[in-house]
Design a protein around this motif. Structure first.
Motif, PDB file in Angstrom:
ATOM      1  N   ASN A 163      -1.819   0.082  -4.038  1.00 13.58           N
ATOM      2  CA  ASN A 163      -1.914   1.525  -4.220  1.00 13.58           C
ATOM      3  C   ASN A 163      -0.559   2.198  -3.971  1.00 13.58           C
ATOM      4  O   ASN A 163       0.220   1.770  -3.132  1.00 13.58           O
ATOM      5  CB  ASN A 163      -2.959   2.075  -3.241  1.00 13.58           C
ATOM      6  CG  ASN A 163      -3.314   3.517  -3.529  1.00 13.58           C
ATOM      7  OD1 ASN A 163      -3.212   3.982  -4.670  1.00 13.58           O
ATOM      8  ND2 ASN A 163      -3.719   4.248  -2.504  1.00 13.58           N
ATOM      9  N   ASN A 164      -0.302   3.232  -4.725  1.00 15.39           N
ATOM     10  CA  ASN A 164       0.866   4.097  -4.527  1.00 15.39           C
ATOM     11  C   ASN A 164       0.313   5.454  -4.112  1.00 15.39           C
ATOM     12  O   ASN A 164      -0.520   5.995  -4.853  1.00 15.39           O
ATOM     13  CB  ASN A 164       1.629   4.204  -5.862  1.00 15.39           C
ATOM     14  CG  ASN A 164       2.798   5.163  -5.793  1.00 15.39           C
ATOM     15  OD1 ASN A 164       3.204   5.594  -4.725  1.00 15.39           O
ATOM     16  ND2 ASN A 164       3.353   5.493  -6.956  1.00 15.39           N
ATOM     17  N   PRO A 165       0.672   6.040  -2.996  1.00 17.91           N
ATOM     18  CA  PRO A 165       1.839   5.778  -2.160  1.00 17.91           C
ATOM     19  C   PRO A 165       1.606   4.933  -0.912  1.00 17.91           C
ATOM     20  O   PRO A 165       2.538   4.739  -0.136  1.00 17.91           O
ATOM     21  CB  PRO A 165       2.214   7.193  -1.710  1.00 17.91           C
ATOM     22  CG  PRO A 165       0.889   7.845  -1.501  1.00 17.91           C
ATOM     23  CD  PRO A 165      -0.009   7.283  -2.576  1.00 17.91           C
ATOM     24  N   THR A 166       0.387   4.429  -0.679  1.00 22.87           N
ATOM     25  CA  THR A 166       0.128   3.789   0.612  1.00 22.87           C
ATOM     26  C   THR A 166       0.742   2.392   0.718  1.00 22.87           C
ATOM     27  O   THR A 166       1.028   1.920   1.813  1.00 22.87           O
ATOM     28  CB  THR A 166      -1.390   3.680   0.862  1.00 22.87           C
ATOM     29  OG1 THR A 166      -1.950   2.895  -0.210  1.00 22.87           O
ATOM     30  CG2 THR A 166      -2.074   5.038   0.871  1.00 22.87           C
ATOM     31  N   GLY A 167       0.906   1.719  -0.430  1.00 24.24           N
ATOM     32  CA  GLY A 167       1.456   0.359  -0.428  1.00 24.24           C
ATOM     33  C   GLY A 167       0.431  -0.696  -0.055  1.00 24.24           C
ATOM     34  O   GLY A 167       0.732  -1.891  -0.033  1.00 24.24           O
ATOM     35  N   THR A 168      -0.784  -0.265   0.223  1.00 22.98           N
ATOM     36  CA  THR A 168      -1.831  -1.182   0.683  1.00 22.98           C
ATOM     37  C   THR A 168      -2.623  -1.740  -0.511  1.00 22.98           C
ATOM     38  O   THR A 168      -2.532  -1.215  -1.619  1.00 22.98           O
ATOM     39  CB  THR A 168      -2.792  -0.430   1.627  1.00 22.98           C
ATOM     40  OG1 THR A 168      -3.170   0.798   0.993  1.00 22.98           O
ATOM     41  CG2 THR A 168      -2.117  -0.112   2.945  1.00 22.98           C
ATOM     42  N   ILE A 169      -3.404  -2.787  -0.237  1.00 17.97           N
ATOM     43  CA  ILE A 169      -4.228  -3.363  -1.317  1.00 17.97           C
ATOM     44  C   ILE A 169      -5.714  -3.276  -0.972  1.00 17.97           C
ATOM     45  O   ILE A 169      -6.086  -3.099   0.182  1.00 17.97           O
ATOM     46  CB  ILE A 169      -3.883  -4.845  -1.601  1.00 17.97           C
ATOM     47  CG1 ILE A 169      -4.059  -5.708  -0.342  1.00 17.97           C
ATOM     48  CG2 ILE A 169      -2.502  -4.986  -2.197  1.00 17.97           C
ATOM     49  CD1 ILE A 169      -4.231  -7.186  -0.639  1.00 17.97           C
TER      50      ILE A 169
END
Ligand SMILES: Cc1ncc(COP(=O)(O)O)c(C=O)c1O
Length: 363
Positions: A163-169
């Motif tokens: 995910n953008n902006p969290t950088g998590t999956i």
């Protein structure tokens, strides 16, 4: 004017990250850590291919373009055929094509927020309605919230992974569960433009569900790991049915010869890909250690950027860092209030960022 479409008049355009020219005068050295570009630049082989193609610009490009579609299919070990690949002038354009093809006035699409804002911008222009389902604590999917949002007007479900902006999956296990409930007639838009940076066994690309026969399209881009953001090249891969339909919205000779040549060369430059991915991996170790030392809240990232939380000081941080010659991106606009997204840059860029952050926290 009377002939203007109401939904277009009311719509706004996407606010992208600023360019270096916009924020700095000529000749000033700036570390641009605000748009998730490749810190190592572009593959030298892609540059060489682009230069060669530039000398033949009087000739129309390959119309389909077959060779690039084949190269992309090969990069997926031919698990998709070239016909299943839809190429556009950027990942954004591929998303725009599918929005034009599948959304209209009165239809709905579901988005898990905070995320990339282009989906909202494009959907509104079609007169469609975005249904927002907020992510839970630590940016986890609200599966129940999404499932409860489906109705007979729903056309698309966006999943941005990483995910953008969290950088998590999101793990493939939770997505398996969610996708079981996606009704017939809803297309899953699986935006995986940061996919090559993922280092996690619980991750899967759209291929997993394409193999299962779902109506899903994987969206990818040459702007990130391939280091070609200025070229504007991207693609989607999907089943034959959707690919054939969406291709009707493309134009003849839509992709220019330079992008085709550079794209093929970039895919074939395995050494550059490996270097880009390992650079990000290596620098993450440094950045995590420094963020821990400074006591800054952040989320472990599966992308080429890390999001930190500075709460009410987030927008002040952008200005402060600019004075330190570092561009960062506050992401309240994406729905992550109080957070700032910082791209993993060169070794020097990352050190300049940490030095600036330390100074900022001390004042
Ligand atoms: C999640 C996501 N999807 C799609 C894109 C579009 O990439 P491009 O239009 O540069 O190919 C971006 C770019 O930042 C992105 O972050």
């Amino acid at each position: 004017m009377k002939i203007f479409k109401e939904e277009l008049v009311k719509s706004k355009n996407y606010i992208g990250g600023k360019s270096i020219e916009e924020v700095a005068g000529p000749g000033r050295k700036i570390y641009k850590l605000s748009s998730n570009e490749n810190a190592l630049g572009i593959s030298p082989k892609a540059v060489e291919a682009a230069q060669k193609a530039a000398s033949e610009l009087h000739i129309y490009p390959d119309g389909t373009p077959d060779k690039l579609a084949k190269a992309i299919a090969t990069s997926y070990d031919n698990k998709v055929s070239p016909e299943q690949v839809l190429i556009g002038n950027s990942g954004s354009e591929v998303i725009e094509i599918l929005v034009r093809g599948l959304l209209d006035k009165g239809s709905e699409y579901i988005v898990a927020n905070p995320t990339f804002q282009l989906y909202r911008i494009l959907g509104i222009k079609m007169g469609a309605e975005q249904v927002d389902v907020r992510l839970k604590e630590n940016w986890e999917l609200d599966i129940e919230g999404i499932v409860n949002s489906f109705n007979d007007r729903t056309r698309l479900l966006y999943i941005t992974n990483p995910n953008n902006p969290t950088g998590t999956i999101y793990s493939y296990q939770e997505l398996d569960e969610l996708f079981k409930h996606v009704p017939e007639g809803v297309v899953i838009v699986y935006d995986e433009v940061y996919e090559r940076y993922v280092d996690n066994d619980n991750y899967s690309t759209a291929m997993r569900w394409l193999d299962q026969g779902k109506d899903i399209i994987g969206i990818n881009s040459f702007s990130k790991m391939y280091g070609m953001a200025g070229m504007r090249l991207g693609y989607g891969y999907t089943n034959d049915k959707l690919a054939d339909y969406l291709r009707k919205l493309t134009r003849p000779f839509m992709i220019n010869s330079i992008a085709i040549a550079a794209g093929i060369a970039a895919i074939n430059d395995g050494a550059f890909i490996e270097k880009s991915v390992s650079h990000v991996k290596q620098e993450k170790k440094y950045l995590y250690a420094e963020l821990d030392r400074l006591g800054v809240e952040y989320w472990k990232s599966e992308s080429n950027f890390i999001m930190i939380r500075l709460s009410e000081r987030a927008s002040e941080f952008e200005e402060f860092m600019l004075a330190q010659d570092v561009m960062v991106r506050p992401v309240g606009y994406f729905g992550a209030e109080g957070c700032v997204r910082v791209t993993i840059g060169t070794e020097d860029g990352n050190r300049a960022y940490i030095k600036g952050l330390e100074k900022f926290l001390a004042q």
